[in-house]
Design a protein around this motif. Sequence first.
Motif, short mmCIF file in Angstrom:
data_model
loop_
_atom_site.label_atom_id
_atom_site.label_comp_id
_atom_site.label_asym_id
_atom_site.label_seq_id
_atom_site.Cartn_x
_atom_site.Cartn_y
_atom_site.Cartn_z
N SER A 175 51.64 49.01 29.54
CA SER A 175 51.55 47.27 29.37
C SER A 175 50.23 47.32 28.65
O SER A 175 49.26 47.67 28.80
CB SER A 175 51.61 46.75 30.60
OG SER A 175 51.38 45.52 30.37
N SER B 134 52.45 41.35 32.04
CA SER B 134 52.79 42.49 32.97
C SER B 134 54.40 42.44 33.08
O SER B 134 55.25 41.65 32.44
CB SER B 134 52.51 42.26 34.46
OG SER B 134 53.07 41.16 34.77
N CYS B 135 55.08 43.44 33.63
CA CYS B 135 56.53 43.68 33.75
C CYS B 135 56.76 44.69 34.87
O CYS B 135 55.93 45.25 35.41
CB CYS B 135 57.34 44.27 32.66
SG CYS B 135 56.89 45.79 32.25
N ASP C 265 50.74 46.16 34.94
CA ASP C 265 49.90 45.01 34.66
C ASP C 265 48.54 45.43 34.33
O ASP C 265 47.88 44.65 34.13
CB ASP C 265 49.94 44.10 35.84
CG ASP C 265 49.31 44.71 37.23
OD1 ASP C 265 48.79 46.06 37.07
OD2 ASP C 265 49.34 43.83 38.06
N GLU C 266 48.14 46.57 34.10
CA GLU C 266 46.90 47.16 33.72
C GLU C 266 46.94 48.24 32.38
O GLU C 266 47.78 48.87 32.48
CB GLU C 266 46.32 47.84 34.89
CG GLU C 266 45.89 46.91 35.95
CD GLU C 266 45.31 47.58 37.21
OE1 GLU C 266 44.41 48.33 36.76
OE2 GLU C 266 45.80 47.67 38.43
N THR D 271 55.91 38.93 31.82
CA THR D 271 55.03 37.69 31.88
C THR D 271 55.06 37.22 30.23
O THR D 271 55.18 37.99 29.36
CB THR D 271 53.85 37.58 32.32
OG1 THR D 271 53.02 39.03 31.68
CG2 THR D 271 53.69 38.11 33.67
N SER E 41 53.65 39.31 27.15
CA SER E 41 53.41 40.67 27.52
C SER E 41 54.28 41.59 26.35
O SER E 41 55.14 41.08 25.65
CB SER E 41 54.02 41.11 28.86
OG SER E 41 55.48 40.84 28.72
#
Length: 119
Positions: free
Chosen positions: A55, A59-60, A76-77, A96, A99
């Motif tokens: 990502s 995030s996903c 998400d990082e 999100t 993203s």
Amino acid sequence: MAYLIDLPTFGDERGKLTIIEKVLPFEIKRFYYVYDVRGKRGGHRHHKTVQALVSLGGSCEIYINNGIEEQTFILDESDKCLVVEPEDWHTMDNFTPGSTLLVFASEYYDVNDYIDEPY
């Protein structure tokens, strides 16, 4: 089964730098990125291709089913990389806004490498 790799990251007052070098279990033959997603992506597995997902922002969720076990990963990082094995049926969802998901692949695109039937 899919697994996470911590990517080497260096940071100081100027920001962060993350390196993807000699950490993936394959030679990169293709890469692409997914963004402005509306709905699910993926929905397949492969005969040969190994993938690594990062990502780059936002995030996903990545759902994985290897025919034996199921797991959902949240990316998400930017210093986490999810390695997806060929046998891993995968979908990507719940992106999100804004993203971007970067994907490295071990093989060049080949429509015959895709298996569209879930377990």
